[in-house]
Design an enzyme around this catalytic site. Sequence first.
Site, short mmCIF file in Angstrom:
data_model
loop_
_atom_site.label_atom_id
_atom_site.label_comp_id
_atom_site.label_asym_id
_atom_site.label_seq_id
_atom_site.Cartn_x
_atom_site.Cartn_y
_atom_site.Cartn_z
N GLY A 75 0.71 -1.20 -0.20
CA GLY A 75 0.08 -0.08 0.12
C GLY A 75 0.79 1.42 0.02
O GLY A 75 2.15 1.20 0.25
N GLY A 82 2.50 5.70 4.59
CA GLY A 82 1.63 6.32 5.60
C GLY A 82 0.30 5.70 5.46
O GLY A 82 -0.56 6.28 6.40
N THR A 83 0.13 4.51 5.04
CA THR A 83 -1.38 3.90 5.37
C THR A 83 -1.27 3.08 6.63
O THR A 83 -2.24 2.54 6.99
CB THR A 83 -1.78 3.07 4.03
OG1 THR A 83 -0.72 2.36 3.66
CG2 THR A 83 -2.18 3.99 2.97
N LYS A 105 1.32 0.45 7.45
CA LYS A 105 1.71 -0.76 7.25
C LYS A 105 2.55 -1.14 8.31
O LYS A 105 2.47 -2.22 9.16
CB LYS A 105 2.38 -1.03 5.85
CG LYS A 105 1.66 -0.81 4.75
CD LYS A 105 2.49 -0.82 3.54
CE LYS A 105 3.46 -0.11 3.24
NZ LYS A 105 2.92 1.33 3.11
N HIS A 122 -2.42 33.77 -12.67
CA HIS A 122 -2.25 32.54 -12.46
C HIS A 122 -3.00 31.46 -11.80
O HIS A 122 -3.80 30.77 -12.32
CB HIS A 122 -0.53 32.37 -12.19
CG HIS A 122 -0.24 30.92 -12.46
ND1 HIS A 122 0.76 30.36 -13.34
CD2 HIS A 122 -0.51 29.79 -11.74
CE1 HIS A 122 0.98 29.29 -13.14
NE2 HIS A 122 0.25 28.92 -12.22
N GLU A 123 -3.45 31.81 -10.57
CA GLU A 123 -4.07 31.16 -9.93
C GLU A 123 -5.68 31.17 -10.15
O GLU A 123 -6.33 30.17 -10.14
CB GLU A 123 -4.05 31.47 -8.29
CG GLU A 123 -2.79 31.43 -7.60
CD GLU A 123 -1.89 29.80 -7.82
OE1 GLU A 123 -2.85 28.94 -7.79
OE2 GLU A 123 -0.69 29.77 -8.13
N HIS A 159 -6.22 28.94 -12.84
CA HIS A 159 -6.46 27.50 -12.46
C HIS A 159 -7.91 27.22 -11.96
O HIS A 159 -8.81 26.41 -12.23
CB HIS A 159 -5.39 27.07 -11.37
CG HIS A 159 -4.14 26.86 -11.76
ND1 HIS A 159 -3.72 25.97 -12.54
CD2 HIS A 159 -2.92 27.25 -11.02
CE1 HIS A 159 -2.49 25.88 -12.31
NE2 HIS A 159 -1.79 26.69 -11.85
P1 ADP Z 1 3.54 2.94 6.36
O1 ADP Z 1 4.26 1.81 7.04
O2 ADP Z 1 2.34 2.10 5.72
O3 ADP Z 1 4.28 4.06 5.50
P2 ADP Z 1 3.30 3.86 8.95
O4 ADP Z 1 2.82 2.38 9.61
O5 ADP Z 1 4.66 3.90 9.19
O6 ADP Z 1 2.91 3.76 7.52
O7 ADP Z 1 2.39 5.05 9.53
C1 ADP Z 1 2.76 6.07 10.17
C2 ADP Z 1 2.17 6.45 11.10
O8 ADP Z 1 0.87 7.02 10.58
C3 ADP Z 1 1.49 5.66 12.30
O9 ADP Z 1 2.72 5.41 13.29
C4 ADP Z 1 0.26 6.17 12.86
O10 ADP Z 1 0.72 7.17 13.81
C5 ADP Z 1 -0.29 6.67 11.66
N1 ADP Z 1 -1.11 5.86 10.97
C6 ADP Z 1 -1.05 5.30 10.01
N2 ADP Z 1 -2.02 4.66 9.62
C7 ADP Z 1 -2.75 4.72 10.60
C8 ADP Z 1 -4.11 4.08 10.86
N3 ADP Z 1 -4.65 3.34 10.18
N4 ADP Z 1 -4.63 4.19 12.21
C9 ADP Z 1 -3.95 4.99 12.97
N5 ADP Z 1 -2.85 5.46 12.90
C10 ADP Z 1 -2.21 5.34 11.63
ZN ZN Z 2 0.15 26.96 -11.20
#
Ligand code: ADP
Ligand code: ZN
Length: 640
Positions: free
Chosen positions: A238, A241-242, A244, A460-461, A464
């Site tokens: 994925g 930041g999701t 994992k 410009h803006e 857009h």
């Molecule tokens: P990835 O490994 O997918 O890049 P991370 O697990 O490192 O993402 O996520 C970074 C931080 O974002 C986590 O430590 C948490 O604080 C927050 N975070 C991300 N997804 C979630 C989620 N589904 N629920 C709660 N916190 C989340």
């Molecule tokens: Zn622009």
Amino acid sequence: MANPVPPRDRTDQPWRSEGAPPPQPPKRKMPGGWGGLILTALVVYLLANIVLSFFNEGDGPTISYTEFDKQVAAGNVTKIYSKGDAIQGQLKNKQPVPDGEGDYTKFTTQRPAFADDDLWAQLAKQNVTVTAEPVVQERSFLSNLLISLAPMLLLVLLWIFIARRMSSGMGGAGGMLGRKAPPKPVELEAGAKRTTFADVAGIDEVEGELNDVVDFLKNPQAYRDMGARMPRGVLLAGPPGTGKTLLARAVAGEAGVPFFSASASEFIEMIVGVGASRVRELFAEARKVAPAIIFIDEIDTIGRARGGGSGMGGHDEREQTLNQILTEMDGFTGSEGVIVLAATNRADVLDPALTRPGRFDRIVHVNPPDRGGREAILRIHTRDIPLAKGVDLEHVARTTPGMTGAELANLANEAALLAVKRDQKAVTQSDLSDALEKVQLGAERPLVMPEEERRRTAYHESGHALLGMLQPGADPVRKITIVPRGRALGVTLSTPDADRYAYTEEYLRGRIIGALGGMAAEHVVFGVVTTGAESDLEQVTGIARGMVGRWGMSEIVGRLTAIPSDAQQAYGLSAAPATLDAVDAEMRRIVDECYESAVRQLREHRPQLDALAAALLANETLEEDAAYRAAGVIRAGKEG
Ligand code: ADP
Ligand code: ZN
Ligand code: MG
């Protein structure tokens, strides 16, 4: 808040662990080992000695002949040695160096050719020995040898020292040089709470899939009795930041088993040839405390399909490390209870060997959360933040489509920071929306812009924004600003009303037209084009490339993948040159059409463009409603 990742106890150990049984109290060791310290001391001592003796064995100061004559006359010279007119000698009692510092006993001087003093008689009178050997000894053979060997010796010592440091902890690879220090997992601080599923939100379906794993780890015996085998590896795929990494830790925490985590790049970044042995060690360590979880982050860095255009050297190292991981996984009988989780942002580029049955045969996709998920994540990350009455997290969730868990966590934190800065007792809704602005648009930059440039930015803006408003089905414009932020001189923010999962061709063309709007407006109003459109063009190119090369939206190229989604892979490998030419031509055609359309629409709606730009110049920032009002555009579906 999630627990911080526990520290590593040695920098050369590429993994961290938590929840593992406490290690034996380790012997106190110097960072580089006592041996290293002693070696260094020795080297420094030797060096100092050599340098010192080099200077000490010098011939003493060169003194004037007058001074020499005086000393001879005073009977203060014991012996001299002479070769030609050069004289070396030694005093009985040391004398202050004439116009110099310190004292001397040994000296050299030069007898002038015209000196017709009766030096010999003088010397004889004063009982000075005139030797046949130099008073100042040449350096001995041994010290000469030492000096000439010193740099090499130093290098060798240094090398041994470094080799020892690197080899400690990498198993047998250190060979004769390395003292093998077995890796010791770090104990989680007493009382620290482990991450569990309660810390994860918005990805319930993923939690569901991982529940099996948790179950197995909690009670491996039941599975064994049933003869059931667990998957050896689960791949979490994925966008960044999701959650994992978070999820992997939560699985371990939920099951209450030790958690070993390492980033794949950490295995190979240090020194060539140790990646594989580190992997071996890591797995051995995990087996000892099984059931356990091994988490390998960013596995795509070593698990890329071979032959891709992206390998820049270090190929062997990657492959060896990867092979070692696969070998270790193959070696599981399935009942030890070690489960390998891995994470990647790029499941599409992985070597098929990784996803074969018996390896990472279970792939779990982790997606950015939907609206409900975002709200739940915001709740988790505001658990420890005092919220003022009337804070509406649901509203925040609604205005943040596409944001990931990490971005939402960051948003909550930014809001808390703002509240502190503003001396508040609690975080208010306006803290949250200001934080959102900062997160989405970048921080404001104090920059005084010349009036002409402000005007151009405003147009410009406005370009857009107006085109964004005019395209049917486009994301509504939320905010326009000509306050410089981040790298941009101005920003137009459009976000969808609801989460979107698939895009129509019309929508994509609308996006291109909107992105070209800034450039088109400058063109229409000022007749010139500036550098301000760089990132707009990047966006345009990206969309057009996807439309033609990947989403089958061009009749000429046809419904096939002409361009791999992996941007790092060379295009040349993916399709025939003729196809790539066609892709290029089609991209140009689409963008040209869109640009024409943008210019035409702006010309047609010139009064609206002027009005919007004027409002922007007056207010600097326009919110959604004000922007639509200034442009005189009625928002489809809102006014009704
Ligand atoms: P990835 O490994 O997918 O890049 P991370 O697990 O490192 O993402 O996520 C970074 C931080 O974002 C986590 O430590 C948490 O604080 C927050 N975070 C991300 N997804 C979630 C989620 N589904 N629920 C709660 N916190 C989340
Ligand atoms: Zn622009
Ligand atoms: Mg991660």
